[in-house]
Motif scaffolding. Structure first.
Motif, PDB file in Angstrom:
ATOM      1  N   ALA A  66       0.832  -1.357   0.017  1.00  0.00           N
ATOM      2  CA  ALA A  66      -0.192   0.137  -0.097  1.00  0.00           C
ATOM      3  C   ALA A  66       0.989   1.268  -0.034  1.00  0.00           C
ATOM      4  CB  ALA A  66      -0.935  -0.083   1.206  1.00  0.00           C
ATOM      5  N   GLY A  67       0.437   2.154  -0.546  1.00  0.00           N
ATOM      6  CA  GLY A  67       1.320   3.691  -0.936  1.00  0.00           C
ATOM      7  C   GLY A  67       2.508   3.463  -1.920  1.00  0.00           C
ATOM      8  N   ALA A  68       2.961   2.309  -2.341  1.00  0.00           N
ATOM      9  CA  ALA A  68       3.906   2.263  -3.445  1.00  0.00           C
ATOM     10  C   ALA A  68       3.230   2.560  -4.723  1.00  0.00           C
ATOM     11  CB  ALA A  68       4.475   0.753  -3.348  1.00  0.00           C
ATOM     12  N   ASP A  69       4.185   3.229  -5.628  1.00  0.00           N
ATOM     13  CA  ASP A  69       3.656   3.737  -6.733  1.00  0.00           C
ATOM     14  C   ASP A  69       4.183   2.518  -7.882  1.00  0.00           C
ATOM     15  OD1 ASP A  69       2.454   6.231  -6.336  1.00  0.00           O
ATOM     16  OD2 ASP A  69       4.526   6.640  -5.773  1.00  0.00           O
ATOM     17  N   ALA A  70       5.319   1.933  -7.449  1.00  0.00           N
ATOM     18  CA  ALA A  70       5.862   0.587  -8.109  1.00  0.00           C
ATOM     19  C   ALA A  70       6.471  -0.332  -7.400  1.00  0.00           C
ATOM     20  CB  ALA A  70       6.534   1.207  -9.139  1.00  0.00           C
ATOM     21  N   VAL A  71       6.770  -1.563  -7.599  1.00  0.00           N
ATOM     22  CA  VAL A  71       7.294  -2.490  -6.956  1.00  0.00           C
ATOM     23  C   VAL A  71       8.664  -3.258  -7.663  1.00  0.00           C
ATOM     24  CG1 VAL A  71       7.005  -4.428  -5.306  1.00  0.00           C
ATOM     25  CG2 VAL A  71       5.286  -2.832  -5.274  1.00  0.00           C
ATOM     26  N   VAL A  72       9.370  -3.399  -7.189  1.00  0.00           N
ATOM     27  CA  VAL A  72      10.666  -4.268  -7.853  1.00  0.00           C
ATOM     28  C   VAL A  72      10.938  -5.366  -6.828  1.00  0.00           C
ATOM     29  CG1 VAL A  72      13.078  -4.246  -8.527  1.00  0.00           C
ATOM     30  CG2 VAL A  72      11.670  -2.224  -9.187  1.00  0.00           C
ATOM     31  N   ILE A  73      11.062  -6.730  -7.635  1.00  0.00           N
ATOM     32  CA  ILE A  73      11.374  -7.729  -6.719  1.00  0.00           C
ATOM     33  C   ILE A  73      12.668  -8.236  -7.184  1.00  0.00           C
ATOM     34  CG2 ILE A  73      10.636 -10.408  -6.943  1.00  0.00           C
ATOM     35  CD1 ILE A  73       7.819  -9.461  -7.445  1.00  0.00           C
ATOM     36  N   ALA A  74      13.672  -7.961  -5.959  1.00  0.00           N
ATOM     37  CA  ALA A  74      14.970  -7.637  -6.512  1.00  0.00           C
ATOM     38  C   ALA A  74      15.570  -9.020  -6.056  1.00  0.00           C
ATOM     39  CB  ALA A  74      15.511  -6.830  -5.603  1.00  0.00           C
ATOM     40  N   CYS A  75      15.173 -10.376  -7.071  1.00  0.00           N
ATOM     41  CA  CYS A  75      15.808 -11.592  -6.998  1.00  0.00           C
ATOM     42  C   CYS A  75      15.944 -12.006  -8.429  1.00  0.00           C
ATOM     43  CB  CYS A  75      15.256 -12.463  -5.971  1.00  0.00           C
ATOM     44  SG  CYS A  75      15.886 -14.229  -6.226  1.00  0.00           S
ATOM     45  N   PHE A  76      17.066 -12.721  -8.808  1.00  0.00           N
ATOM     46  CA  PHE A  76      17.083 -12.753 -10.277  1.00  0.00           C
ATOM     47  C   PHE A  76      16.250 -13.975 -10.860  1.00  0.00           C
ATOM     48  CE2 PHE A  76      19.150 -11.352 -13.829  1.00  0.00           C
ATOM     49  CZ  PHE A  76      19.344 -12.305 -14.908  1.00  0.00           C
ATOM     50  N   GLY A  77      15.553 -14.845  -9.863  1.00  0.00           N
ATOM     51  CA  GLY A  77      14.298 -15.798 -10.324  1.00  0.00           C
ATOM     52  C   GLY A  77      13.424 -15.020 -10.473  1.00  0.00           C
ATOM     53  N   ASP A  78      13.198 -13.645 -10.132  1.00  0.00           N
ATOM     54  CA  ASP A  78      11.652 -13.007 -10.209  1.00  0.00           C
ATOM     55  C   ASP A  78      10.780 -13.860  -9.244  1.00  0.00           C
ATOM     56  OD1 ASP A  78      11.896 -11.773 -13.567  1.00  0.00           O
ATOM     57  OD2 ASP A  78      13.014 -11.252 -11.946  1.00  0.00           O
ATOM     58  N   PRO A  79      10.993 -14.343  -8.369  1.00  0.00           N
ATOM     59  CA  PRO A  79       9.973 -15.164  -7.570  1.00  0.00           C
ATOM     60  C   PRO A  79       8.662 -14.332  -6.992  1.00  0.00           C
ATOM     61  CG  PRO A  79      11.880 -14.618  -6.204  1.00  0.00           C
ATOM     62  CD  PRO A  79      12.246 -14.203  -7.473  1.00  0.00           C
ATOM     63  N   GLY A  80       7.413 -15.020  -7.390  1.00  0.00           N
ATOM     64  CA  GLY A  80       6.283 -14.398  -6.833  1.00  0.00           C
ATOM     65  C   GLY A  80       5.812 -12.994  -7.831  1.00  0.00           C
ATOM     66  N   LEU A  81       6.528 -12.884  -8.894  1.00  0.00           N
ATOM     67  CA  LEU A  81       6.092 -11.844  -9.701  1.00  0.00           C
ATOM     68  C   LEU A  81       4.622 -11.759 -10.163  1.00  0.00           C
ATOM     69  CD1 LEU A  81       7.050  -9.495 -11.607  1.00  0.00           C
ATOM     70  CD2 LEU A  81       7.973 -10.905 -13.183  1.00  0.00           C
ATOM     71  N   ASP A  82       4.093 -12.943 -10.663  1.00  0.00           N
ATOM     72  CA  ASP A  82       2.740 -12.906 -10.983  1.00  0.00           C
ATOM     73  C   ASP A  82       1.909 -12.742  -9.840  1.00  0.00           C
ATOM     74  OD1 ASP A  82       3.341 -15.453 -13.731  1.00  0.00           O
ATOM     75  OD2 ASP A  82       3.216 -13.272 -13.863  1.00  0.00           O
ATOM     76  N   ALA A  83       2.170 -13.358  -8.800  1.00  0.00           N
ATOM     77  CA  ALA A  83       1.170 -13.138  -7.574  1.00  0.00           C
ATOM     78  C   ALA A  83       1.353 -11.781  -7.030  1.00  0.00           C
ATOM     79  CB  ALA A  83       1.749 -14.034  -6.441  1.00  0.00           C
ATOM     80  N   ALA A  84       2.267 -11.092  -7.160  1.00  0.00           N
ATOM     81  CA  ALA A  84       2.329  -9.690  -6.895  1.00  0.00           C
ATOM     82  C   ALA A  84       1.870  -8.696  -7.812  1.00  0.00           C
ATOM     83  CB  ALA A  84       3.914  -9.238  -6.815  1.00  0.00           C
ATOM     84  N   ARG A  85       1.752  -9.114  -8.974  1.00  0.00           N
ATOM     85  CA  ARG A  85       1.081  -8.263 -10.017  1.00  0.00           C
ATOM     86  C   ARG A  85      -0.658  -8.623  -9.736  1.00  0.00           C
ATOM     87  NH1 ARG A  85       5.103  -9.392 -15.307  1.00  0.00           N
ATOM     88  NH2 ARG A  85       6.241  -7.630 -14.826  1.00  0.00           N
ATOM     89  N   GLU A  86      -0.945  -9.689  -9.463  1.00  0.00           N
ATOM     90  CA  GLU A  86      -2.319 -10.083  -9.016  1.00  0.00           C
ATOM     91  C   GLU A  86      -2.788  -8.988  -7.859  1.00  0.00           C
ATOM     92  OE1 GLU A  86      -3.753 -13.906  -8.300  1.00  0.00           O
ATOM     93  OE2 GLU A  86      -3.385 -14.914 -10.050  1.00  0.00           O
ATOM     94  N   ALA A  87      -2.055  -8.928  -6.983  1.00  0.00           N
ATOM     95  CA  ALA A  87      -2.357  -8.498  -5.569  1.00  0.00           C
ATOM     96  C   ALA A  87      -2.147  -6.952  -5.734  1.00  0.00           C
ATOM     97  CB  ALA A  87      -1.282  -8.880  -4.533  1.00  0.00           C
TER      98      ALA A  87
END
Ligand SMILES: NC(=O)NC1=NC(=O)NC1=O
Length: 242
Positions: A66-87
């Motif tokens: 909440a409050g973020a204008d964008a999020v960066v997932i900072a691990c080279f496997g991009d873990p949880g990327l799709d879940a974060a985009r859903e949320a």
């Protein structure tokens, strides 16, 4: 803009070094907040670690998104990327996806130099998934443990440089992608030594996030990135009120 940098592993020193790399490239109007999950592996070096880390990412975006204008997932496997985009509705970028795209803008072919050799397949799977496999001419492990990079990795730079030189020659590639968020602080040194574009996914993701926010683009809620369906999660956090 407020940018949330999410280190999916639970190494506080690595979170700090990633945050430092992000702040070094962020524009003056960008505020960086760095977080990590409250649970999960101290380093992510395989499929089992990735699975646990992905759950940590899903929980961390729920708690801190909440409050973020964008999020960066900072691990080279991009873990949880799709879940974060859903949320979330704001743009969410993975450092691998960002690095691959940045490399494709500056070279017809690039090589990836990463940590443990066993994680190479993860990068190869992501290249296929992102449609950039044809632009990557090789993924190479150094067998540097991720936590050896906790302090920024200065002791590892010579080994990474040697692996990058071999990759450039063997692959006939024109650029190097650093295959670990923990290598972010080495990018400038390696760029100067190698004389080719060296791409750190943390920096690429920060600037791509700023670009997306500047363009007014947000994650589509049409289709598979729509909010998760309301349901009970047994043994997990309170039911998600999206
Ligand atoms: N290939 C990698 O080293 N991935 C990573 N494991 C971590 O814990 N952070 C990374 O970036």
């Amino acid at each position: 803009m407020n940018l949330l940098i999410l280190n999916p592993n639970t190494s506080e020193p690595m979170t700090a070094s990633i945050a430092q790399a992000a702040r070094a490239v962020a524009s003056s109007g960008t505020t960086i907040t760095a977080v990590q999950p409250a649970f999960g592996p101290r380093s992510i070096e395989g499929h089992y670690d990735e699975t646990i880390a992905a759950a940590g990412v899903a929980e961390t975006v729920r708690l801190h998104g909440a409050g973020a204008d964008a999020v960066v997932i900072a691990c080279f496997g991009d873990p949880g990327l799709d879940a974060a985009r859903e949320a979330l509705e704001v743009p969410v970028l993975g450092v691998a996806e960002a690095a691959f795209h940045a490399a494709s803008f500056v070279a017809t072919g690039f090589s990836v130099v990463t940590t443990m050799t066993r994680t190479c397949v993860t990068a190869e799977h992501l290249l296929q998934r992102y449609g950039l496999a044809s632009r990557c001419r090789g993924v190479h492990g150094t067998d540097i443990p991720v936590l050896a990079l906790e302090d920024g990795g200065a002791a590892c730079v010579d080994l990474i440089e040697a692996a990058a030189r071999e990759a450039l020659a063997r692959d006939r590639s024109g650029a190097i992608v650093l295959g670990c968020a923990g290598m972010a602080g080495l990018c400038a040194t390696l760029s100067a030594r190698l004389g080719v574009p060296v791409i750190d996914g943390v920096a690429a993701a920060v600037r791509f996030a700023e670009a997306l926010v500047g363009l007014g683009l947000r994650t589509s809620k049409q289709g598979d990135y729509a909010r998760p369906l309301p349901k009970q999660y047994v043994g997990w956090a309170a039911p998600l009120g999206w």
